[in-house]
Design a protein around this motif. Structure first.
Motif, PDB file in Angstrom:
ATOM      1  N   PRO A   1      92.635  31.924  68.987  1.00  0.00           N
ATOM      2  CA  PRO A   1      93.161  30.891  68.071  1.00  0.00           C
ATOM      3  C   PRO A   1      93.196  31.335  66.619  1.00  0.00           C
ATOM      4  CG  PRO A   1      91.679  29.904  69.670  1.00  0.00           C
ATOM      5  CD  PRO A   1      91.553  31.389  69.844  1.00  0.00           C
ATOM      6  N   GLU A   2      92.144  32.004  66.157  1.00  0.00           N
ATOM      7  CA  GLU A   2      92.108  32.442  64.766  1.00  0.00           C
ATOM      8  C   GLU A   2      93.153  33.517  64.498  1.00  0.00           C
ATOM      9  OE1 GLU A   2      90.873  31.978  60.916  1.00  0.00           O
ATOM     10  OE2 GLU A   2      90.265  30.818  62.678  1.00  0.00           O
ATOM     11  N   ALA A   3      93.357  34.411  65.484  1.00  0.00           N
ATOM     12  CA  ALA A   3      94.370  35.459  65.329  1.00  0.00           C
ATOM     13  C   ALA A   3      95.773  34.849  65.261  1.00  0.00           C
ATOM     14  CB  ALA A   3      94.283  36.450  66.487  1.00  0.00           C
ATOM     15  N   VAL A   4      96.038  33.872  66.120  1.00  0.00           N
ATOM     16  CA  VAL A   4      97.341  33.213  66.130  1.00  0.00           C
ATOM     17  C   VAL A   4      97.557  32.450  64.826  1.00  0.00           C
ATOM     18  CG1 VAL A   4      98.739  31.435  67.260  1.00  0.00           C
ATOM     19  CG2 VAL A   4      97.433  33.061  68.641  1.00  0.00           C
ATOM     20  N   LYS A   5      96.508  31.824  64.333  1.00  0.00           N
ATOM     21  CA  LYS A   5      96.595  31.107  63.049  1.00  0.00           C
ATOM     22  C   LYS A   5      97.020  32.065  61.934  1.00  0.00           C
ATOM     23  CE  LYS A   5      93.804  28.472  59.739  1.00  0.00           C
ATOM     24  NZ  LYS A   5      92.439  27.955  59.427  1.00  0.00           N
ATOM     25  N   GLY A   6      96.448  33.269  61.924  1.00  0.00           N
ATOM     26  CA  GLY A   6      96.810  34.263  60.917  1.00  0.00           C
ATOM     27  C   GLY A   6      98.260  34.695  61.035  1.00  0.00           C
ATOM     28  N   VAL A   7      98.722  34.875  62.268  1.00  0.00           N
ATOM     29  CA  VAL A   7     100.130  35.241  62.493  1.00  0.00           C
ATOM     30  C   VAL A   7     101.047  34.161  61.953  1.00  0.00           C
ATOM     31  CG1 VAL A   7     101.907  35.584  64.257  1.00  0.00           C
ATOM     32  CG2 VAL A   7      99.685  36.691  64.504  1.00  0.00           C
ATOM     33  N   MET A   8     100.755  32.907  62.296  1.00  0.00           N
ATOM     34  CA  MET A   8     101.633  31.806  61.917  1.00  0.00           C
ATOM     35  C   MET A   8     101.640  31.573  60.414  1.00  0.00           C
ATOM     36  SD  MET A   8     103.089  31.232  64.659  1.00  0.00           S
ATOM     37  CE  MET A   8     104.148  30.005  63.901  1.00  0.00           C
TER      38      MET A   8
END
Length: 273
Positions: free
Chosen positions: A134-141
């Protein structure tokens, strides 16, 4: 020698109250993962299901190409596209793949990359890695959303060259080398208008096949190709016959690439990712 401690009713009441509060706080901490930033249980369960479908031998090389021309410039369409990118980013991270997100317009040269990087989570166990997703995806978005508006504003708006994006996909996979499976997703209304105007009239299946046969396309053997958003424009809605013709056309293009999976739809959500 025994020692006795006298406890008054008031003191006993305070002790009981403190015990209840402590127990309540502990329960909250347990339900929230003790505040360690771990994914909620439902999200973790979803990612565990995604992980079960991953192929460790061929992690996904997910390429999302977003049509940045004005015909689909609306808040609603942008919201749908960001949701699609987030879904793709999550699956890519779960499967330890690589993600590239770009915006395009009139040619293969008229592109702006919003994100490009590995999404391989560190950790000694599957659950440890999944909790970082989730944190990695948040950074991508955060990067994609921040760059999307400026990128679309800066791109030339002289036309939409959608078929050129297949060549970009082939070039990218060659740069990555073997070991990945290309998962190409083109988010576009489908109205290619460089060289041929697909919105001029409805295309029958045979006509769409003949038109697609004239397009030079690279081989994307074994890839998954999805074109989503067909007919979704900022103003008005094309007749269903026009959208059906777009579906025929993009299915025919995909078949020419020798991809293992071809999906051409109006709504990304219906693709079932």
């Amino acid at each position: 020698m025994s020692t006795y401690v006298s406890v008054t009713p008031r003191t006993l009441s305070r002790l009981c109250t403190a015990s209840l509060i402590t127990g309540f706080v502990l329960a909250l901490l347990l339900m929230s993962g003790c505040g360690d930033g771990s994914a909620p249980q439902d999200e973790l369960a979803t990612n565990q299901q995604l992980l079960a479908a991953c192929d460790p031998a061929s992690p996904p090389a997910s390429l999302v190409e977003i049509d940045g021309t004005g015909s689909s410039a609306s808040d609603a369409i942008t919201t749908e596209r960001m949701a699609a990118v987030e879904s793709i980013a999550a699956r890519t991270a779960v499967c330890s793949g690589r993600l590239r997100v770009l915006v395009f317009s009139a040619s293969s040269a008229a592109t702006t990359v919003l994100f490009d990087g590995e999404l391989k989570m560190p950790g000694a166990t599957d659950n440890a890695r999944l909790k970082r997703v989730p944190e990695a995806v948040k950074g991508v978005m955060e990067k994609v959303r921040a760059g999307y508006g400026p990128a679309t504003a800066a791109l030339p708006q002289g036309g939409s060259d959608i078929t050129a994006q297949y060549r970009l996909a082939a070039e990218w996979t060659q740069q990555l080398g073997s070991g990945y499976k290309l998962e190409l997703v083109i988010l576009s209304d489908g109205f290619h208008n460089v060289g041929v105007d697909l919105g001029a009239k409805p295309l029958g299946k045979d006509e769409a096949l003949a038109l697609a046969d004239q397009v030079a396309l690279p081989q994307l053997v074994g890839a998954s190709v999805t074109v989503a958003g067909l007919g979704r424009v900022a103003e008005g809605a094309p007749p269903s016959s026009v959208v059906e013709g777009l579906v025929h056309y993009y299915n025919a293009l995909c078949a020419k690439t020798a991809a293992s999976k071809c999906v051409s739809v109006s709504d990304f959500a219906t693709e079932g990712r």
